[in-house]
Write an enzyme that holds these catalytic residues in place. Sequence first.
Site, PDB file in Angstrom:
ATOM      1  N   ASP A  55      37.173  10.000  47.958  1.00 31.92           N
ATOM      2  CA  ASP A  55      36.855  11.523  47.972  1.00 31.92           C
ATOM      3  C   ASP A  55      36.886  12.164  49.311  1.00 31.92           C
ATOM      4  OD1 ASP A  55      34.702  10.059  48.894  1.00 31.92           O
ATOM      5  OD2 ASP A  55      33.162  11.212  47.643  1.00 31.92           O
ATOM      6  N   GLU A  56      37.314  11.403  50.357  1.00 34.37           N
ATOM      7  CA  GLU A  56      37.210  12.071  51.877  1.00 34.37           C
ATOM      8  C   GLU A  56      38.512  11.573  52.579  1.00 34.37           C
ATOM      9  OE1 GLU A  56      34.252  10.333  54.541  1.00 34.37           O
ATOM     10  OE2 GLU A  56      33.847   8.813  53.065  1.00 34.37           O
TER      11      GLU A  56
ATOM     12  N   ASP B 126      35.542  16.406  52.808  1.00 37.78           N
ATOM     13  CA  ASP B 126      34.864  15.884  51.609  1.00 37.78           C
ATOM     14  C   ASP B 126      34.516  16.484  50.452  1.00 37.78           C
ATOM     15  OD1 ASP B 126      33.093  13.689  50.895  1.00 37.78           O
ATOM     16  OD2 ASP B 126      31.359  14.341  52.062  1.00 37.78           O
TER      17      ASP B 126
END
Length: 406
Positions: free
Chosen positions: A129-130, A12
């Site tokens: 974003d992960e 993350d």
Amino acid sequence: MTAPRRLIAHLDMDAFYASVELLRYPELKGQPIVIGGSRRQAGGASSPSGEPVQHARLRDYAGRGVITTATYPARALGVHSGMGLMKAALLAPDAILLPMDFESYRHHSRLFKAVVAEIAPVVENRGIDEIYIDLTDVPGAQDAIDGDPLGGVRQLARRLKDAVSRATGLTCSIGVTPNKLLAKLCSDLDKPDGLTVLMADEIPSRIWPLPASRINGIGPKANERLAALGIHTIGELAATPLHTLLAEFGSQYGHWLHDAAHGCDDRPVVTWREPKSMSRETTFERNLHPREDRALLTPIFTRLCEQVAADLARKDYVGRTVGVKLKYDDFRTVTRSLTMPTPTREASVIRQWAGRCLKTVPLDQRLRLLGVKMEGLLKADAAQAEAQVDPTPELPLFEPAMGDNP
């Protein structure tokens, strides 16, 4: 032969949008920064290198935008993603407000995912974003699990973190565990720039003392219902008899709660998932009336259709069902959809059929939000035939001649 034990990581990126902005404005490091609002309202003008930039402050914001993300100093002041910017301004009036720059965020997203895939190719994309990463078959992973789990696994995770840092200049937090549920939970335990390794035998000591709400999938409403039963921690949830959970939450969710509390999750890392729909929507800075503001609404509606068409083309899909979404000034939401005779990704066709959807909803009340969606997606090469464009001439969207219920 014994099957290898799984080793799953969840990576993350730390305060991703805000961290990307700090690459552009390193002088703001350590300050409370909020990302959100339009470029015009957030003061998004850039200046030549070396010249000072006058950044907008949250106290000067006026509008209905929400926070997309915030730096950790801003979060310490009580602001968080999803909070209205006007409300946040009461808590952190001196926080710096920066506009969103999705082109830059997507660029850095591609960078970090590419370098991770060079080390561990089995990656599941979970957003900008992960990602989840299956480390099970990465060279040395099983030796790390069987021999020196804390040392070997950490070394592998640090390789990932270092690669991301070199490629992007950004930090990330990683949780490495036997499954996706625990990895997601652990990646959030030591932010920012965290690294948490957890094996199954550590669940009672490290996971059970945590609040039940830390489990991804237990939302505010479910957490309230658990609290009403006297269940506040993951350990208390694990100790709750299964029949109690089934009686309170039903079979499917009750079983899931029981398994999650015990750290059980057999979901694989999925490298590709077919999208079910693609959509674009926008919330207006002020409420717009379908007729009084049709000169503003018509190009906005057309642009939404063009953006959906571009998304379909970029990912090589066509869609069969067009839908619209409207949110009125009283927060009532209405959706309508129509299925076309043939699938398409042509903006003009999407625009025409979306306009037909609008003819079935009242347009006599001010709007807060307008959206367009395509469903029934197919890969372009799997579509049987190209959609045929109806030759009927297109009228402006919010034309008074359409009547009171276009």
